[in-house]
Design a protein around this motif. Structure first.
Motif, PDB file in Angstrom:
ATOM      1  N   ASP A 314      -2.360 -31.371  39.839  1.00 49.56           N
ATOM      2  CA  ASP A 314      -2.313 -30.898  38.449  1.00 49.56           C
ATOM      3  C   ASP A 314      -1.091 -31.451  37.716  1.00 49.56           C
ATOM      4  OD1 ASP A 314      -4.635 -29.431  38.831  1.00 49.56           O
ATOM      5  OD2 ASP A 314      -3.558 -27.596  39.359  1.00 49.56           O
ATOM      6  N   LEU A 315       0.030 -31.545  38.426  1.00 50.22           N
ATOM      7  CA  LEU A 315       1.274 -32.010  37.807  1.00 50.22           C
ATOM      8  C   LEU A 315       1.391 -33.532  37.802  1.00 50.22           C
ATOM      9  CD1 LEU A 315       3.795 -29.483  39.414  1.00 50.22           C
ATOM     10  CD2 LEU A 315       3.079 -29.527  37.016  1.00 50.22           C
ATOM     11  N   GLY A 316       0.539 -34.209  38.583  1.00 49.92           N
ATOM     12  CA  GLY A 316       0.666 -35.656  38.724  1.00 49.92           C
ATOM     13  C   GLY A 316       1.853 -36.047  39.587  1.00 49.92           C
ATOM     14  N   SER A 317       2.223 -35.188  40.533  1.00 48.36           N
ATOM     15  CA  SER A 317       3.342 -35.468  41.438  1.00 48.36           C
ATOM     16  C   SER A 317       2.807 -36.092  42.729  1.00 48.36           C
ATOM     17  CB  SER A 317       4.103 -34.180  41.782  1.00 48.36           C
ATOM     18  OG  SER A 317       4.724 -33.636  40.646  1.00 48.36           O
ATOM     19  N   PRO A 318       3.268 -37.290  43.102  1.00 55.87           N
ATOM     20  CA  PRO A 318       2.724 -37.983  44.284  1.00 55.87           C
ATOM     21  C   PRO A 318       3.338 -37.493  45.593  1.00 55.87           C
ATOM     22  CG  PRO A 318       4.340 -39.381  43.207  1.00 55.87           C
ATOM     23  CD  PRO A 318       4.235 -38.134  42.362  1.00 55.87           C
ATOM     24  N   VAL A 319       2.884 -36.344  46.071  1.00 56.79           N
ATOM     25  CA  VAL A 319       3.415 -35.783  47.316  1.00 56.79           C
ATOM     26  C   VAL A 319       2.548 -36.241  48.496  1.00 56.79           C
ATOM     27  CG1 VAL A 319       4.531 -33.813  46.212  1.00 56.79           C
ATOM     28  CG2 VAL A 319       2.156 -33.614  46.956  1.00 56.79           C
ATOM     29  N   THR A 320       2.468 -37.537  48.693  1.00 52.72           N
ATOM     30  CA  THR A 320       1.507 -38.108  49.636  1.00 52.72           C
ATOM     31  C   THR A 320       1.766 -37.710  51.082  1.00 52.72           C
ATOM     32  OG1 THR A 320       2.853 -40.113  49.614  1.00 52.72           O
ATOM     33  CG2 THR A 320       0.944 -40.061  48.169  1.00 52.72           C
ATOM     34  N   ALA A 321       3.022 -37.641  51.508  1.00 52.20           N
ATOM     35  CA  ALA A 321       3.309 -37.247  52.889  1.00 52.20           C
ATOM     36  C   ALA A 321       2.909 -35.789  53.124  1.00 52.20           C
ATOM     37  CB  ALA A 321       4.788 -37.452  53.208  1.00 52.20           C
ATOM     38  N   ILE A 322       3.182 -34.935  52.140  1.00 46.09           N
ATOM     39  CA  ILE A 322       2.787 -33.532  52.237  1.00 46.09           C
ATOM     40  C   ILE A 322       1.265 -33.423  52.262  1.00 46.09           C
ATOM     41  CG2 ILE A 322       2.823 -31.310  51.030  1.00 46.09           C
ATOM     42  CD1 ILE A 322       5.608 -32.125  49.947  1.00 46.09           C
ATOM     43  N   ALA A 323       0.597 -34.208  51.420  1.00 47.02           N
ATOM     44  CA  ALA A 323      -0.867 -34.178  51.370  1.00 47.02           C
ATOM     45  C   ALA A 323      -1.475 -34.611  52.700  1.00 47.02           C
ATOM     46  CB  ALA A 323      -1.373 -35.057  50.233  1.00 47.02           C
ATOM     47  N   ARG A 456      -1.753 -50.805  65.861  1.00 50.31           N
ATOM     48  CA  ARG A 456      -2.266 -51.691  66.908  1.00 50.31           C
ATOM     49  C   ARG A 456      -2.872 -50.907  68.061  1.00 50.31           C
ATOM     50  NH1 ARG A 456       2.463 -54.820  65.671  1.00 50.31           N
ATOM     51  NH2 ARG A 456       3.628 -53.759  67.331  1.00 50.31           N
ATOM     52  N   ARG A 457      -2.323 -49.735  68.330  1.00 52.74           N
ATOM     53  CA  ARG A 457      -2.793 -48.937  69.464  1.00 52.74           C
ATOM     54  C   ARG A 457      -3.823 -47.880  69.066  1.00 52.74           C
ATOM     55  NH1 ARG A 457       2.118 -50.893  70.453  1.00 52.74           N
ATOM     56  NH2 ARG A 457       2.725 -51.332  72.613  1.00 52.74           N
ATOM     57  N   GLY A 458      -4.129 -47.794  67.796  1.00 49.59           N
ATOM     58  CA  GLY A 458      -5.115 -46.808  67.348  1.00 49.59           C
ATOM     59  C   GLY A 458      -4.620 -45.385  67.393  1.00 49.59           C
ATOM     60  N   ILE A 459      -3.314 -45.176  67.228  1.00 50.41           N
ATOM     61  CA  ILE A 459      -2.734 -43.836  67.241  1.00 50.41           C
ATOM     62  C   ILE A 459      -2.508 -43.393  65.801  1.00 50.41           C
ATOM     63  CG2 ILE A 459      -0.737 -42.457  67.945  1.00 50.41           C
ATOM     64  CD1 ILE A 459      -0.381 -44.499  70.245  1.00 50.41           C
ATOM     65  N   PRO A 460      -3.073 -42.265  65.398  1.00 51.45           N
ATOM     66  CA  PRO A 460      -2.956 -41.842  63.994  1.00 51.45           C
ATOM     67  C   PRO A 460      -1.548 -41.382  63.644  1.00 51.45           C
ATOM     68  CG  PRO A 460      -4.038 -40.133  65.287  1.00 51.45           C
ATOM     69  CD  PRO A 460      -3.876 -41.319  66.204  1.00 51.45           C
ATOM     70  N   VAL A 461      -0.993 -41.969  62.594  1.00 49.27           N
ATOM     71  CA  VAL A 461       0.304 -41.527  62.053  1.00 49.27           C
ATOM     72  C   VAL A 461       0.167 -41.404  60.534  1.00 49.27           C
ATOM     73  CG1 VAL A 461       1.813 -42.337  63.906  1.00 49.27           C
ATOM     74  CG2 VAL A 461       1.100 -43.935  62.137  1.00 49.27           C
ATOM     75  N   PRO A 462      -0.701 -40.503  60.065  1.00 48.46           N
ATOM     76  CA  PRO A 462      -0.963 -40.415  58.628  1.00 48.46           C
ATOM     77  C   PRO A 462       0.261 -40.088  57.784  1.00 48.46           C
ATOM     78  CG  PRO A 462      -1.914 -38.546  59.800  1.00 48.46           C
ATOM     79  CD  PRO A 462      -1.501 -39.536  60.832  1.00 48.46           C
ATOM     80  N   ALA A 463       1.151 -39.227  58.279  1.00 47.08           N
ATOM     81  CA  ALA A 463       2.335 -38.866  57.482  1.00 47.08           C
ATOM     82  C   ALA A 463       3.355 -39.987  57.475  1.00 47.08           C
ATOM     83  CB  ALA A 463       2.944 -37.564  58.006  1.00 47.08           C
ATOM     84  N   PHE A 464       3.598 -40.619  58.636  1.00 50.61           N
ATOM     85  CA  PHE A 464       4.477 -41.788  58.664  1.00 50.61           C
ATOM     86  C   PHE A 464       3.968 -42.861  57.705  1.00 50.61           C
ATOM     87  CE2 PHE A 464       6.578 -41.660  63.177  1.00 50.61           C
ATOM     88  CZ  PHE A 464       7.373 -40.609  62.764  1.00 50.61           C
ATOM     89  N   SER A 465       2.671 -43.143  57.787  1.00 48.39           N
ATOM     90  CA  SER A 465       2.077 -44.199  56.958  1.00 48.39           C
ATOM     91  C   SER A 465       2.155 -43.855  55.477  1.00 48.39           C
ATOM     92  CB  SER A 465       0.618 -44.422  57.366  1.00 48.39           C
ATOM     93  OG  SER A 465       0.515 -44.788  58.725  1.00 48.39           O
ATOM     94  N   ALA A 466       1.878 -42.585  55.146  1.00 44.02           N
ATOM     95  CA  ALA A 466       1.922 -42.164  53.745  1.00 44.02           C
ATOM     96  C   ALA A 466       3.332 -42.250  53.181  1.00 44.02           C
ATOM     97  CB  ALA A 466       1.378 -40.745  53.610  1.00 44.02           C
ATOM     98  N   ALA A 467       4.319 -41.865  53.989  1.00 39.12           N
ATOM     99  CA  ALA A 467       5.717 -41.931  53.531  1.00 39.12           C
ATOM    100  C   ALA A 467       6.134 -43.378  53.272  1.00 39.12           C
ATOM    101  CB  ALA A 467       6.635 -41.280  54.563  1.00 39.12           C
ATOM    102  N   LEU A 468       5.749 -44.273  54.180  1.00 38.41           N
ATOM    103  CA  LEU A 468       6.092 -45.688  54.002  1.00 38.41           C
ATOM    104  C   LEU A 468       5.370 -46.273  52.799  1.00 38.41           C
ATOM    105  CD1 LEU A 468       7.522 -48.244  54.960  1.00 38.41           C
ATOM    106  CD2 LEU A 468       5.620 -48.617  56.573  1.00 38.41           C
ATOM    107  N   ALA A 469       4.091 -45.946  52.636  1.00 35.55           N
ATOM    108  CA  ALA A 469       3.325 -46.448  51.484  1.00 35.55           C
ATOM    109  C   ALA A 469       3.912 -45.925  50.177  1.00 35.55           C
ATOM    110  CB  ALA A 469       1.861 -46.044  51.613  1.00 35.55           C
TER     111      ALA A 469
END
Length: 519
Positions: A314-323, A456-469
């Motif tokens: 709603d606020l347009g705040s990009p909280v991608t790691a939290i999401a 490369r190993r197929g291990i999910p790191v969605p929060a790490f990846s989101a923070a870096l992105a």
């Protein structure tokens, strides 16, 4: 003398004389179990707590331990009796079985704290007690209420001359008893009265109380919501670090516990890192296996993380790691969907040698720290966005100060965040502070290598990846959003902005030779 000092003195001087372990008032009828506790001469309570679940009971005890006379009430009178029978020796309690008796026990202005389930139950309790109160009295909601509900309730009760205070209380049941972090939202006048009380029961760091006035109406509950969103991200990032150390480096849970203990001595020092080491070191008594290996891998949630993500949209705040942390919890519980994906191919990179594992552990530490900074930065930016939207004047440095103790996300680097905002109250991002920026710069290679190794190993790191992105998105000179503008204009004539002149423009896509027009 300031109003706040005057109120503190009044509270101190008006406390009643007490004698412990007698009966309150005349002997109870033989058909009613007596309420043991404190016999009060001139019984007048400084504050009342209704809703004596674990959090409410412990907050009432905390107030009593700090010298305040506390009226206690619960819909089930049995809980009221149980509290004073078991803990009456800790301080002065005034047990009340009816709403009228509860309100009558409170000194003016009355301070009535609600500790019940958020939502409709809270509204029902407010509807029960508000008619019994008088202008100037205060109702404090200490539950995990949605900030929008708090804003609505504050407005409605203000029209009746009552102060409604939304107090975010963090620290769980232990914090509630021994010192929580308290984020208070409401009028300045109400905090002049309540501030000394909340500050006295809160956690202390370096002698400073972990309680403050956040802002008007729903500001306190909003900041508590963001706290919980950051908590989701922090926990997910730690879990991803554990998974990488186990699956890539090949360490056992007890070995990873030792790694986390060493990290807790450095810049990652925090309550969550500390308890993670304890959990990983724990052995299941029934099986003798590592505790973490006998626990189902489906995590629940109570809603505050979800509220953070919904509000951020709603606020347009990009909280991608939290999401991503919130969505990861949701995915973990999708058993049928996970079964459908089971057996599909993943990464093929072989495991590391022990020498390589040591180097990889250092990379994971960098990635965890950098991602943690990004997640906290997203939370702080969301608070800034909400302050602008709702007209709240929030001291971001004070938020960091009170989160240093009592709360779940207390961490050593919060003192640096406090200092950063003390130097520059208008700081847009933590990465605008030199030391944080240098640490993120140093983390670049290991952070990226960690995420790449996981892929490369197929291990999910969605929060790490989101923070870096998120980091790469905001540092980019130019984003592909330019193409998005063109797409939207093509299919919906939504118009676009240009880099060479101001205004909104539209291209007539069906007529290639026709020039664009100003919208």
């Amino acid at each position: 003398m300031t109003d706040r000092a005057r109120n503190r003195r009044r509270i101190e001087t008006n406390r009643p004389t007490v004698r412990t372990w007698g009966y309150r008032g005349p002997p109870a009828p033989s058909t009613t179990p007596p309420i043991l506790g404190t016999y009060l001469v001139n019984a007048t309570a400084a504050i009342g707590v209704t809703g004596l679940g674990v959090m409410g009971r412990n907050l009432a005890r905390n107030f009593a331990r700090n010298g305040y006379t506390v009226a206690v009430h619960n819909r089930s009178a049995g809980r009221t009796r149980a509290l004073v029978e078991e803990f009456g020796h800790e301080g002065a309690f005034v047990p009340a079985e009816s709403a009228a008796d509860f309100v009558a026990a409170l000194e003016r202005p009355r301070r009535l704290m609600i500790m019940v389930q958020a939502g409709a139950v809270t509204d029902a309790v407010i509807d029960e007690f508000a008619p019994l109160l008088e202008p100037g009295d205060m109702i404090i909601d200490g539950g995990n209420a949605h900030y929008a509900d708090t804003r609505r309730r504050e407005e409605a009760l203000r029209e009746r001359g009552l102060h409604f205070v939304g107090a975010g209380v963090s620290g769980g049941e232990e914090g509630a008893l021994n010192g929580p972090a308290v984020m208070v939202g409401g009028s300045t006048e109400s905090y002049d009265v309540l501030g000394p009380m909340f500050e006295s029961i809160s956690a202390k760091v370096g002698g400073e109380p972990c309680a403050t006035h956040i802002g008007t109406d729903g500001a306190g509950h909003f900041v508590k919501m963001v706290h919980n969103g950051i908590e989701y991200a922090d926990m997910q990032l730690i879990a991803e670090a554990y998974d990488l150390l186990r699956q890539v480096a090949g360490y056992t849970p007890s070995e990873i516990a030792d790694i986390f203990r060493s990290w807790n001595e450095g810049r990652l020092g925090s309550y969550l890192i500390e308890i993670t080491a304890e959990v990983l070191a724990h052995t299941d008594a029934a099986t003798g296996l590592a505790f973490v290996d006998v626990v189902a891998d489906a995590a629940g949630q109570k809603g505050t993380g979800r509220w953070t993500v919904q509000t951020a949209l709603d606020l347009g705040s990009p909280v991608t790691a939290i999401a991503q942390a919130t969505f990861s919890r949701a995915a973990s519980g999708q058993s049928a969907l996970r079964a459908a994906y089971a057996g599909l191919p993943g990464g093929t990179t072989p495991p590391l040698s022990r020498t390589e594992a040591t180097r990889f552990t250092s990379q994971v530490e960098h990635a965890l720290y950098a991602s943690k900074v990004i997640a906290y930065d997203q939370g702080w930016k969301m608070i800034q966005d909400a302050a602008g939207e709702f007209g709240w004047k929030i001291d971001l440095g004070a938020v960091a100060r009170i989160w240093r103790g009592g709360c779940i996300i207390r961490a050593s680097f919060l003192d640096r965040i406090r200092a950063a905002y003390a130097t520059d109250p208008d700081l847009v991002s933590l990465l605008g502070e030199m030391e944080f920026a240098m640490e993120i710069t140093d983390a670049q290679v290991p952070w990226r290598e960690t995420v790449a190794s996981a892929a490369r190993r197929g291990i999910p790191v969605p929060a790490f990846s989101a923070a870096l992105a998120h980091y790469d998105t905001l540092r980019a000179e130019r984003l592909p959003a330019a193409l998005l503008q063109g797409q939207r204009d093509y299919f919906g004539a939504h118009t676009y902005e240009r880099t060479d002149r101001p205004g909104a423009f539209h291209t007539h896509w069906a007529e290639a030779d026709r020039p664009e027009t100003a919208a």
